[in-house]
Design a protein around this motif. Structure first.
Motif, short mmCIF file in Angstrom:
data_model
loop_
_atom_site.label_atom_id
_atom_site.label_comp_id
_atom_site.label_asym_id
_atom_site.label_seq_id
_atom_site.Cartn_x
_atom_site.Cartn_y
_atom_site.Cartn_z
N VAL A 136 98.04 176.97 -13.40
CA VAL A 136 99.01 176.04 -14.51
C VAL A 136 99.85 175.36 -13.52
O VAL A 136 100.44 175.55 -12.66
CB VAL A 136 99.48 176.78 -15.79
N THR A 162 95.91 166.79 -19.18
CA THR A 162 95.18 167.92 -18.68
C THR A 162 93.96 167.47 -17.68
O THR A 162 93.74 168.26 -16.73
CB THR A 162 94.44 168.68 -19.88
N TYR A 182 94.02 172.52 -11.17
CA TYR A 182 94.72 173.60 -12.35
C TYR A 182 94.14 173.41 -13.65
O TYR A 182 93.47 172.24 -14.04
CB TYR A 182 96.23 173.04 -12.48
N GLN A 233 95.23 174.26 -16.51
CA GLN A 233 96.07 173.94 -18.00
C GLN A 233 97.42 173.50 -17.27
O GLN A 233 97.69 173.64 -16.21
CB GLN A 233 96.28 175.16 -18.79
N ALA A 238 101.40 176.61 -23.32
CA ALA A 238 100.58 176.70 -22.11
C ALA A 238 99.32 176.23 -22.68
O ALA A 238 98.64 176.88 -23.44
CB ALA A 238 100.39 178.02 -21.45
N ILE A 274 97.53 184.22 -16.67
CA ILE A 274 97.98 182.95 -15.83
C ILE A 274 97.96 183.67 -14.35
O ILE A 274 98.99 184.64 -14.33
CB ILE A 274 98.70 182.27 -16.23
#
Length: 355
Positions: free
Chosen positions: A179, A209, A217, A219, A234, A310
């Motif tokens: 992320v 996004t 990435y 998210q 997130a 994550i």
């Protein structure tokens, strides 16, 4: 909740079923739907009789207010089948309450309990064979409401359509998730509709996004709109941070969705004697914890994936890899929560509701 059953419902069953043509071992999330859907219209200040009918497209006026002013809300839920072939819902009253809070915020009428939950139960009863046994299998439930009144004047609609559609689902897995922490874009603002499950909240996330995806990435961890110093959600999920052996998560607010999975994790962690602090979490805290080694885990929490670990995050062009743990708190909590949902473990909270 009281008795939410309903006999005042029209049922028009499909003459045939396409369940035999569905490959339940290779389902793409949210793309396959069951044979029937529930429809209930609000006209002349009152809800009409709900109807269960074959799943099909429907006609709508091009000037319907949903297209022009975005009056649209939804919920995401699941049904699970245990080893005795009984089907269970998970905390449906929470989704019902949140749905009507979303409706109020978007100046839409509240949906009666006998339509939302009673109609849902009847629909799932009819579609029971679409709920497959086994951990990871479920029936995704999508209740939603749109403004169907015609006219392009900027005012709330006077006519609405509430619907429920169902989609069989397999275990949700999106691979390793990296992320990036938002520094410019925001998911929601104070005074806005961030706490409502409104369609527009999600469309506004797509562009930032997309930019994150192009950078490698999956998210974004959203930050507060005013200062971009507080960590909030997130992607489309609530987010937890494990620093040493304490879980931290932001409090719900006008900007943050009151997630059912989020509150379940908090209650489950308390039962398991895992310390949880619900308070604003600063970006600076996260960076410091990553640098000194006390940051152990970050994970998202939501209906589709339950818990999504994550593996690392980026902030101001610096990437921070999280440690690979043998004893993951995220995976432990996910197992305990899904065991309750599938009736593998005792439901000491009274969360599950039998169809």
């Amino acid at each position: 909740m009281g008795d939410n059953s309903t006999s005042d419902i029209i049922i028009n069953k499909s003459a045939t079923s396409h369940i035999g043509a569905v490959d339940f071992e290779n389902l793409s999330f949210g793309n396959t739907f069951t044979d029937h859907m529930l429809v209930c219209d609000f006209r002349n200040g009152a809800w009409e009789k709900p109807v269960i009918k074959p799943y099909e497209p429907f006609l709508i006026d091009p000037s319907a207010k949903v297209f022009h002013y975005g009056q649209a809300i939804f919920e995401g839920m699941k049904a699970y089948k245990d080893t005795n072939d009984d089907v269970w819902l998970f905390r449906p009253e929470e989704n019902f309450d949140r749905f009507n809070k979303s409706a109020e915020r978007l100046a839409m009428p509240s949906v009666p309990e006998e339509v939302f939950i009673g109609g849902m139960k009847k629909l799932i009863e009819i579609e029971k064979e679409w709920v497959k046994k086994g951990l990871g299998n479920s029936l995704y439930i999508r209740p939603f409401m749109i403004a169907i009144g015609s006219g392009v004047i900027a005012a709330p609609s006077t006519q609405y359509r509430f619907m429920i559609i169902l989609s069989p689902a397999r275990s949700y897995y999106s691979g390793e998730v990296k992320v990036i922490i938002a520094e410019h874009y925001s998911r929601a603002a104070n005074g806005g509709i961030g706490a409502a499950k409104a369609a527009g909240n999600y469309s506004a996330q797509f562009y930032p996004t997309k930019l994150a995806n192009e950078m490698g990435y999956q998210q974004i961890i959203w930050t507060d709109d005013a200062t971009h110093t507080k960590l909030e959600e997130a992607g489309t999920m609530n987010v937890f941070f494990r620093i040493n052996d304490t879980l931290y998560t932001a409090p719900v607010s006008e900007r943050i969705l009151d997630g059912v999975t989020r509150k379940s994790i908090i209650e489950l962690a308390a039962r398991e004697n895992i310390k949880v602090e619900v308070r604003p979490v600063l970006v600076s805290e996260l960076i410091e914890a990553a640098d000194n080694g006390s940051l152990k885990e970050i994970f998202g929490a939501g209906t589709a994936a339950v818990i999504n670990p994550i593996v690392g995050f980026s902030y101001q062009d610096k990437y921070h890899e999280l440690p690979k743990l043998e004893n993951s708190m995220a995976l432990e909590l996910k197992e305990k929560l899904t065991n309750i949902q599938y009736k593998v473990a005792e439901d000491t909270f009274g969360w599950t509701v039998k169809i």
